[in-house]
Design a protein around this motif. Sequence first.
Motif, mmCIF file in Angstrom:
data_model
loop_
_atom_site.group_PDB
_atom_site.id
_atom_site.type_symbol
_atom_site.label_atom_id
_atom_site.label_comp_id
_atom_site.label_asym_id
_atom_site.label_seq_id
_atom_site.Cartn_x
_atom_site.Cartn_y
_atom_site.Cartn_z
ATOM 1 N N GLU A 188 29.705 30.171 17.363
ATOM 2 C CA GLU A 188 28.653 31.138 17.066
ATOM 3 C C GLU A 188 27.861 30.660 15.861
ATOM 4 O OE1 GLU A 188 28.429 35.776 15.840
ATOM 5 O OE2 GLU A 188 29.843 35.228 17.419
ATOM 6 N N VAL A 189 26.549 30.626 16.003
ATOM 7 C CA VAL A 189 25.674 30.195 14.904
ATOM 8 C C VAL A 189 24.723 31.333 14.551
ATOM 9 C CG1 VAL A 189 25.820 27.743 15.463
ATOM 10 C CG2 VAL A 189 24.036 29.122 16.506
ATOM 11 N N GLN A 190 24.315 31.377 13.292
ATOM 12 C CA GLN A 190 23.363 32.401 12.840
ATOM 13 C C GLN A 190 21.931 31.963 13.127
ATOM 14 O OE1 GLN A 190 24.579 35.279 11.972
ATOM 15 N NE2 GLN A 190 26.642 34.451 12.112
ATOM 16 N N GLU A 191 21.634 30.712 12.805
ATOM 17 C CA GLU A 191 20.295 30.168 13.035
ATOM 18 C C GLU A 191 20.411 28.922 13.898
ATOM 19 O OE1 GLU A 191 18.070 29.521 9.496
ATOM 20 O OE2 GLU A 191 18.754 31.388 8.586
ATOM 21 N N TYR A 192 19.415 28.721 14.740
ATOM 22 C CA TYR A 192 19.422 27.553 15.612
ATOM 23 C C TYR A 192 18.021 26.952 15.637
ATOM 24 C CZ TYR A 192 20.212 24.654 19.713
ATOM 25 O OH TYR A 192 20.332 23.588 20.567
ATOM 26 N N PRO A 193 17.854 25.788 15.017
ATOM 27 C CA PRO A 193 16.522 25.181 14.949
ATOM 28 C C PRO A 193 16.089 24.493 16.250
ATOM 29 C CG PRO A 193 18.114 23.778 13.860
ATOM 30 C CD PRO A 193 18.848 25.017 14.287
ATOM 31 N N GLY A 194 17.015 24.268 17.156
ATOM 32 C CA GLY A 194 16.708 23.545 18.390
ATOM 33 C C GLY A 194 16.074 24.426 19.449
ATOM 34 N N ILE A 195 15.871 23.838 20.602
ATOM 35 C CA ILE A 195 15.276 24.545 21.741
ATOM 36 C C ILE A 195 16.389 25.219 22.538
ATOM 37 C CG2 ILE A 195 13.979 24.261 23.888
ATOM 38 C CD1 ILE A 195 12.693 21.781 22.556
ATOM 39 N N LYS A 196 16.186 26.486 22.850
ATOM 40 C CA LYS A 196 17.158 27.236 23.648
ATOM 41 C C LYS A 196 17.135 26.714 25.082
ATOM 42 C CE LYS A 196 18.414 31.842 25.081
ATOM 43 N NZ LYS A 196 18.171 33.260 25.032
ATOM 44 N N GLU A 197 18.305 26.395 25.631
ATOM 45 C CA GLU A 197 18.407 25.883 27.000
ATOM 46 C C GLU A 197 18.762 27.005 27.963
ATOM 47 O OE1 GLU A 197 21.295 22.763 26.990
ATOM 48 O OE2 GLU A 197 20.121 21.497 25.639
ATOM 49 N N GLU A 198 18.532 26.759 29.237
ATOM 50 C CA GLU A 198 18.925 27.697 30.288
ATOM 51 C C GLU A 198 20.433 27.568 30.512
ATOM 52 O OE1 GLU A 198 17.852 30.121 33.856
ATOM 53 O OE2 GLU A 198 16.385 29.094 32.628
ATOM 54 N N CYS A 199 21.117 28.681 30.652
ATOM 55 C CA CYS A 199 22.564 28.660 30.886
ATOM 56 C C CYS A 199 22.838 28.244 32.331
ATOM 57 C CB CYS A 199 23.144 30.044 30.628
ATOM 58 S SG CYS A 199 24.910 30.150 30.887
ATOM 59 N N PRO A 200 23.684 27.215 32.538
ATOM 60 C CA PRO A 200 24.038 26.851 33.925
ATOM 61 C C PRO A 200 24.703 28.027 34.629
ATOM 62 C CG PRO A 200 24.865 25.234 32.357
ATOM 63 C CD PRO A 200 24.365 26.383 31.564
ATOM 64 N N GLU A 201 24.369 28.227 35.883
ATOM 65 C CA GLU A 201 24.881 29.378 36.629
ATOM 66 C C GLU A 201 26.407 29.416 36.658
ATOM 67 O OE1 GLU A 201 24.022 31.578 40.906
ATOM 68 O OE2 GLU A 201 23.427 29.509 40.626
ATOM 69 N N TRP A 202 27.051 28.252 36.752
ATOM 70 C CA TRP A 202 28.505 28.196 36.842
ATOM 71 C C TRP A 202 29.190 28.554 35.521
ATOM 72 C CZ3 TRP A 202 30.267 24.506 33.477
ATOM 73 C CH2 TRP A 202 29.384 23.484 33.145
#
Length: 187
Positions: free
Chosen positions: A162-176
């Motif tokens: 768990e992170v408070q801040e995330y500077p990267g790009i949010k990815e799509e969660c794989p369905e599985w």
Amino acid sequence: MWEFAAAVMICYVLRRYKTQRYSTQKFSRKCDYMEKTSLAPLKVPWNVKYDEYNPMGEINEATFWWFNITRIDGGMRFLFEVSPYIFRKVPFNPFGRTGVVGKGLFQHFGPNNMVLTIIWSKTLGFLRLVYLKKGKFLYHGYLDHPMNTDNAWVEATIYYLEVQEYPGIKEECPEWLTTFVKTISTT
């Protein structure tokens, strides 16, 4: 040689592992990067008779697999304890048919270990998936993954960070992976 056959037979009779009564293999039956035979959910379990089953792929080698270790249900077991057929050249997926035989994209027949870490934020939700051990333990065992085949499958150890801040790009969660993400969101 008969001693070995007797030992395998005794082990088969004394198997402690009880296979699941039913599993649809929802994600193992379809894959975007590997061709698989179409398979109805009711035809997945090995105990369901399906004479017309003609999966993609082929098996050209034999391996001594009976005493390899698996952690299919989180506990340590021998493969002969969980495989639905033990007198075959290669192990069979304990959770049923997938539409393709052989190793597929895996290195080994039987279980192929994977370590995954879900990067998570309470405000943003799922951020990304990384293939390393870091964070809090979430799950260990069989993973219904698109790369699974009738003879090779993923056994994963999943962590979450768990992170408070995330500077990267949010990815799509794989369905599985959605089942595990839902588990994190409720904790």
